[in-house]
Design a protein around this motif. Structure first.
Motif, PDB file in Angstrom:
ATOM      1  N   ASP A  31      72.579   5.395  74.186  1.00  0.00           N
ATOM      2  CA  ASP A  31      72.136   6.765  73.981  1.00  0.00           C
ATOM      3  C   ASP A  31      71.236   7.389  74.825  1.00  0.00           C
ATOM      4  O   ASP A  31      70.617   8.248  74.539  1.00  0.00           O
ATOM      5  CB  ASP A  31      71.648   6.857  72.406  1.00  0.00           C
ATOM      6  CG  ASP A  31      70.341   5.982  72.282  1.00  0.00           C
ATOM      7  OD1 ASP A  31      69.892   5.354  73.367  1.00  0.00           O
ATOM      8  OD2 ASP A  31      69.628   5.838  71.355  1.00  0.00           O
ATOM      9  N   ASP A  32      71.078   6.574  75.997  1.00  0.00           N
ATOM     10  CA  ASP A  32      70.065   7.075  77.174  1.00  0.00           C
ATOM     11  C   ASP A  32      70.768   8.379  77.644  1.00  0.00           C
ATOM     12  O   ASP A  32      71.988   8.501  78.172  1.00  0.00           O
ATOM     13  CB  ASP A  32      70.114   5.917  78.148  1.00  0.00           C
ATOM     14  CG  ASP A  32      69.331   6.298  79.320  1.00  0.00           C
ATOM     15  OD1 ASP A  32      68.974   7.631  79.428  1.00  0.00           O
ATOM     16  OD2 ASP A  32      68.752   5.419  79.702  1.00  0.00           O
ATOM     17  N   PRO A  33      70.203   9.463  77.610  1.00  0.00           N
ATOM     18  CA  PRO A  33      70.569  10.838  78.144  1.00  0.00           C
ATOM     19  C   PRO A  33      70.667  10.713  79.660  1.00  0.00           C
ATOM     20  O   PRO A  33      71.709  11.457  80.265  1.00  0.00           O
ATOM     21  CB  PRO A  33      69.637  11.843  77.615  1.00  0.00           C
ATOM     22  CG  PRO A  33      68.192  11.098  77.373  1.00  0.00           C
ATOM     23  CD  PRO A  33      68.855   9.692  76.891  1.00  0.00           C
ATOM     24  N   VAL A  34      70.102   9.943  80.516  1.00  0.00           N
ATOM     25  CA  VAL A  34      69.976   9.934  81.741  1.00  0.00           C
ATOM     26  C   VAL A  34      71.514   9.156  82.207  1.00  0.00           C
ATOM     27  O   VAL A  34      72.111   9.659  82.998  1.00  0.00           O
ATOM     28  CB  VAL A  34      68.893   9.296  82.273  1.00  0.00           C
ATOM     29  CG1 VAL A  34      69.380   8.988  84.232  1.00  0.00           C
ATOM     30  CG2 VAL A  34      67.685   9.818  82.189  1.00  0.00           C
ATOM     31  N   LEU A  35      71.787   8.212  81.515  1.00  0.00           N
ATOM     32  CA  LEU A  35      73.014   7.382  81.852  1.00  0.00           C
ATOM     33  C   LEU A  35      74.259   8.213  81.309  1.00  0.00           C
ATOM     34  O   LEU A  35      75.274   8.296  81.964  1.00  0.00           O
ATOM     35  CB  LEU A  35      72.965   6.032  81.103  1.00  0.00           C
ATOM     36  CG  LEU A  35      71.918   5.110  81.716  1.00  0.00           C
ATOM     37  CD1 LEU A  35      72.156   3.718  80.706  1.00  0.00           C
ATOM     38  CD2 LEU A  35      72.207   5.060  83.284  1.00  0.00           C
ATOM     39  N   LEU A  36      74.048   9.038  80.210  1.00  0.00           N
ATOM     40  CA  LEU A  36      75.179   9.602  79.723  1.00  0.00           C
ATOM     41  C   LEU A  36      75.307  11.090  80.725  1.00  0.00           C
ATOM     42  O   LEU A  36      76.466  11.322  81.229  1.00  0.00           O
ATOM     43  CB  LEU A  36      74.951  10.302  78.322  1.00  0.00           C
ATOM     44  CG  LEU A  36      74.779   9.203  77.247  1.00  0.00           C
ATOM     45  CD1 LEU A  36      74.279  10.006  75.865  1.00  0.00           C
ATOM     46  CD2 LEU A  36      76.142   8.889  77.015  1.00  0.00           C
ATOM     47  N   GLY A  37      74.115  11.443  81.330  1.00  0.00           N
ATOM     48  CA  GLY A  37      74.267  12.453  82.245  1.00  0.00           C
ATOM     49  C   GLY A  37      75.177  12.182  83.721  1.00  0.00           C
ATOM     50  O   GLY A  37      75.573  12.743  84.237  1.00  0.00           O
ATOM     51  N   ILE A  38      74.647  10.927  84.096  1.00  0.00           N
ATOM     52  CA  ILE A  38      75.090  10.366  85.259  1.00  0.00           C
ATOM     53  C   ILE A  38      76.886  10.290  84.957  1.00  0.00           C
ATOM     54  O   ILE A  38      77.564  10.597  85.928  1.00  0.00           O
ATOM     55  CB  ILE A  38      74.691   8.856  85.578  1.00  0.00           C
ATOM     56  CG1 ILE A  38      73.049   8.951  86.291  1.00  0.00           C
ATOM     57  CG2 ILE A  38      75.472   8.326  86.752  1.00  0.00           C
ATOM     58  CD1 ILE A  38      72.253   7.827  86.095  1.00  0.00           C
ATOM     59  N   GLN A  39      77.369   9.646  84.055  1.00  0.00           N
ATOM     60  CA  GLN A  39      78.521   9.612  83.580  1.00  0.00           C
ATOM     61  C   GLN A  39      79.425  11.053  83.581  1.00  0.00           C
ATOM     62  O   GLN A  39      80.427  11.212  84.034  1.00  0.00           O
ATOM     63  CB  GLN A  39      78.699   8.870  82.570  1.00  0.00           C
ATOM     64  CG  GLN A  39      80.415   8.537  82.382  1.00  0.00           C
ATOM     65  CD  GLN A  39      80.922   7.666  83.508  1.00  0.00           C
ATOM     66  OE1 GLN A  39      80.314   6.669  83.970  1.00  0.00           O
ATOM     67  NE2 GLN A  39      82.104   8.168  83.976  1.00  0.00           N
ATOM     68  N   ALA A  40      78.558  12.098  82.926  1.00  0.00           N
ATOM     69  CA  ALA A  40      78.944  13.285  82.866  1.00  0.00           C
ATOM     70  C   ALA A  40      79.052  13.994  84.056  1.00  0.00           C
ATOM     71  O   ALA A  40      80.029  14.539  84.532  1.00  0.00           O
ATOM     72  CB  ALA A  40      78.133  14.175  81.837  1.00  0.00           C
ATOM     73  N   GLY A  41      78.149  13.626  85.204  1.00  0.00           N
ATOM     74  CA  GLY A  41      78.231  14.183  86.327  1.00  0.00           C
ATOM     75  C   GLY A  41      79.458  13.657  87.246  1.00  0.00           C
ATOM     76  O   GLY A  41      80.136  14.318  87.798  1.00  0.00           O
ATOM     77  N   VAL A  42      80.047  12.561  86.938  1.00  0.00           N
ATOM     78  CA  VAL A  42      81.015  11.657  87.651  1.00  0.00           C
ATOM     79  C   VAL A  42      82.193  12.665  86.966  1.00  0.00           C
ATOM     80  O   VAL A  42      83.207  13.087  87.969  1.00  0.00           O
ATOM     81  CB  VAL A  42      81.211  10.295  87.186  1.00  0.00           C
ATOM     82  CG1 VAL A  42      82.785  10.099  87.622  1.00  0.00           C
ATOM     83  CG2 VAL A  42      80.352   9.406  87.755  1.00  0.00           C
ATOM     84  N   ALA A  43      82.235  12.831  85.716  1.00  0.00           N
ATOM     85  CA  ALA A  43      83.551  13.613  85.275  1.00  0.00           C
ATOM     86  C   ALA A  43      83.390  15.136  85.708  1.00  0.00           C
ATOM     87  O   ALA A  43      84.549  15.800  86.024  1.00  0.00           O
ATOM     88  CB  ALA A  43      83.162  13.784  83.774  1.00  0.00           C
ATOM     89  N   LEU A  44      82.417  15.895  85.979  1.00  0.00           N
ATOM     90  CA  LEU A  44      82.396  17.075  86.375  1.00  0.00           C
ATOM     91  C   LEU A  44      82.827  17.247  87.803  1.00  0.00           C
ATOM     92  O   LEU A  44      83.340  18.038  88.308  1.00  0.00           O
ATOM     93  CB  LEU A  44      80.697  17.615  86.355  1.00  0.00           C
ATOM     94  CG  LEU A  44      80.196  18.097  85.131  1.00  0.00           C
ATOM     95  CD1 LEU A  44      78.723  18.463  85.201  1.00  0.00           C
ATOM     96  CD2 LEU A  44      80.900  19.369  84.645  1.00  0.00           C
ATOM     97  N   ALA A  45      82.727  16.133  88.362  1.00  0.00           N
ATOM     98  CA  ALA A  45      83.293  15.990  89.918  1.00  0.00           C
ATOM     99  C   ALA A  45      84.513  15.719  90.113  1.00  0.00           C
ATOM    100  O   ALA A  45      85.210  15.734  91.370  1.00  0.00           O
ATOM    101  CB  ALA A  45      82.249  15.071  90.613  1.00  0.00           C
ATOM    102  N   ASP A  46      85.340  15.402  89.078  1.00  0.00           N
ATOM    103  CA  ASP A  46      86.705  15.250  88.977  1.00  0.00           C
ATOM    104  C   ASP A  46      87.317  16.286  90.025  1.00  0.00           C
ATOM    105  O   ASP A  46      87.547  17.444  89.441  1.00  0.00           O
ATOM    106  CB  ASP A  46      87.295  15.243  87.902  1.00  0.00           C
ATOM    107  CG  ASP A  46      88.807  14.928  87.852  1.00  0.00           C
ATOM    108  OD1 ASP A  46      89.402  14.768  88.662  1.00  0.00           O
ATOM    109  OD2 ASP A  46      89.251  15.150  86.451  1.00  0.00           O
ATOM    110  N   PRO A  47      88.069  15.902  91.153  1.00  0.00           N
ATOM    111  CA  PRO A  47      88.534  17.159  91.969  1.00  0.00           C
ATOM    112  C   PRO A  47      89.671  17.411  91.387  1.00  0.00           C
ATOM    113  O   PRO A  47      90.193  18.613  92.134  1.00  0.00           O
ATOM    114  CB  PRO A  47      88.803  16.195  93.259  1.00  0.00           C
ATOM    115  CG  PRO A  47      88.848  14.741  92.779  1.00  0.00           C
ATOM    116  CD  PRO A  47      87.999  14.697  91.790  1.00  0.00           C
ATOM    117  N   TYR A  48      90.550  16.785  90.311  1.00  0.00           N
ATOM    118  CA  TYR A  48      91.795  17.306  89.669  1.00  0.00           C
ATOM    119  C   TYR A  48      91.460  17.853  88.322  1.00  0.00           C
ATOM    120  O   TYR A  48      92.469  18.492  87.718  1.00  0.00           O
ATOM    121  CB  TYR A  48      92.508  16.041  89.634  1.00  0.00           C
ATOM    122  CG  TYR A  48      92.925  15.666  91.066  1.00  0.00           C
ATOM    123  CD1 TYR A  48      93.442  16.410  91.965  1.00  0.00           C
ATOM    124  CD2 TYR A  48      92.009  14.287  91.436  1.00  0.00           C
ATOM    125  CE1 TYR A  48      93.731  15.889  93.278  1.00  0.00           C
ATOM    126  CE2 TYR A  48      92.669  13.928  92.557  1.00  0.00           C
ATOM    127  CZ  TYR A  48      93.317  14.587  93.594  1.00  0.00           C
ATOM    128  OH  TYR A  48      93.355  14.158  94.895  1.00  0.00           O
TER     129      TYR A  48
END
Length: 126
Positions: free
Chosen positions: A47-64
């Motif tokens: 439930d760590d908002p930072v870790l959730l945010g890091i993973q959300a950033g990976v998803a946001l960067a999805d080039p496709y």
């Protein structure tokens, strides 16, 4: 997989588990389940908002652009979206440096898979 060598190994392992869980419930076999079930599964990992945010950033960067449901799930679980935006920028820069991200004027990829930076399909030599 999230490349975050600055994080301690236990947090990197949590990110790996979080990636699998978030993808399973957003774009994988669990995608049709109710959102509260998906959010609970994510929160069972962290439930760590930072870790959730890091993973959300990976998803946001999805080039496709296929990972938007993952972004939405992680945001619903409490991801720090400021962290997500910052991490997405870092991931996009890394992808561009290695020739993976083919961006259009709006920042989205051209949607073609199997492309190298020289624009030749995989397996073809020039």
């Amino acid at each position: 997989m999230v490349y975050m060598p600055s994080l301690p190994q236990p947090q990197r392992l949590l990110l790996a588990e979080l990636a699998g869980t978030a993808n399973r419930y957003s774009i994988g076999e669990g995608r049709g389940l109710p959102q509260e079930v998906a959010v609970a599964a994510v929160l069972a990992v962290t439930d760590d908002p930072v870790l959730l945010g890091i993973q959300a950033g990976v998803a946001l960067a999805d080039p496709y652009g296929v990972s938007q449901p993952t972004v939405e799930l992680l945001q619903a679980a409490g991801a720090d979206m400021t962290i997500a935006q910052q991490h997405a920028t870092e991931v996009r820069e890394r992808l561009e440096r290695i020739g993976i991200a083919g961006s259009s004027k709006d920042g989205a990829a051209d949607g073609r898979t199997g492309q190298h930076s020289d624009r030749q399909p995989e397996g073809e030599c020039g």
